[in-house]
Design an enzyme around this catalytic site. Structure first.
Site, mmCIF file in Angstrom:
data_model
loop_
_atom_site.group_PDB
_atom_site.id
_atom_site.type_symbol
_atom_site.label_atom_id
_atom_site.label_comp_id
_atom_site.label_asym_id
_atom_site.label_seq_id
_atom_site.Cartn_x
_atom_site.Cartn_y
_atom_site.Cartn_z
ATOM 1 C CG ASP A 92 -2.075 -0.959 1.094
ATOM 2 O OD1 ASP A 92 -2.132 -1.686 0.077
ATOM 3 O OD2 ASP A 92 -2.921 -1.002 2.008
ATOM 4 C CG HIS A 242 1.846 0.351 4.843
ATOM 5 N ND1 HIS A 242 1.357 -0.655 5.648
ATOM 6 C CD2 HIS A 242 0.768 1.109 4.497
ATOM 7 C CE1 HIS A 242 0.046 -0.507 5.784
ATOM 8 N NE2 HIS A 242 -0.339 0.552 5.098
#
Length: 274
Positions: A92, A242
């Site tokens: 992400d 992430h």
């Protein structure tokens, strides 16, 4: 006699405190039945729901707050083939802070194709990195334009606007159509969201493994990250990391090596949906 009355009062008070403690613990479990995937801390509860997992046994598929079969009716997923030692690696990316190049270098070294779920800000500020992702065989997925709590969006028009705006920007930046892969920001979702995404031709992707890696000023240590990401890996895992994480950038080469040594190989979300 007064001593006996005093002792009885102390015992009653102690018993009351013990009962209050257990009652509070029980109510807390009712209020927050799903634990955070990494730390056991309660997940925030949105208007409708928040994706969460419970790890019952090391190396085994965690239990989600919706089953794979429940999700499948909406072309939504949190796990792949649990009989195959395959990992689906996803990132992400809400913004760029200098760690993505090292992540892409590690993926290229191991010939791993990942999916990057991007928002509008990332496409606006880092178009060259997006183009590099595509050139090196990665997929870009839709993490919405503004990264809102999508579970609070009740109309299909507003829901579609968040996804369509990112699709349009992606096409402007890359000249290509975006893959119809969607990840709800923060894992906040509702059943109606899943239905709307499905009607728009999207597959929705949650995850079966992640850890708290998104705080820039509170990054996990190398040892902590490696321990969590190797002990909890499991067949068919959809892994969420992430790309803003310094720790992820530093460990990814070694992490991919370790997973390979454990007998895992890497698949793509295209393969999973096929």
């Amino acid at each position: 006699m007064s001593d006996l009355r005093y002792l009885a009062a102390v015992l009653r008070t102690t018993l009351f405190l013990i009962l209050a403690f257990f009652a509070g613990t029980f109510l807390a479990h009712l209020t927050h039945p799903v634990s955070d995937i990494s730390s056991g801390e309660p997940l925030p509860v949105s208007a409708d729901g928040s994706w969460g997992l419970s790890f019952q046994q090391e190396g085994k598929t965690p239990v989600g707050n919706a089953t794979a079969d429940d999700l499948a009716q909406y072309h939504a997923h949190y796990i792949g083939n649990t009989q195959e030692p395959v990992i689906y690696l996803t990132f992400d990316a809400g913004y760029e802070n200098g760690n993505t190049p090292a992540i892409l270098d590690a993926l290229k070294k191991h010939q791993v194709s990942a999916t990057f779920f991007l928002v509008g800000n990332y496409l606006n500020t880092s178009p060259e990195l997006v183009k590099r992702m595509i050139a090196e065989g990665h997929t870009v997925g839709n993490h919405t334009f503004h990264h809102p709590d999508m579970s609070r969006i009740s109309t299909k028009e507003s829901f579609n606007e968040e996804l369509q705006s990112l699709e349009n920007l992606y096409e402007q930046v890359t000249g290509q159509e975006m893959s119809r892969f969607y990840r709800p920001p923060q894992g906040l979702y509702s059943e109606s969201n899943l239905k709307m995404a499905n009607e728009l031709g999207y597959h929705t992707f949650f995850w079966s493994l992640a850890y708290v890696d998104w705080y820039e000023d509170k990054q996990p240590s190398r040892e902590e990250a490696m321990q969590k990401l190797t002990s909890r890996i499991h067949p068919g895992a959809i892994v969420l990391l992430h790309s803003t994480s310094r720790t992820n950038a530093k460990i990814l080469d070694d992490l991919l090596t370790r997973w390979e040594e454990m007998g895992y190989h890497f698949g793509t979300l295209q393969e999973l949906t096929a």
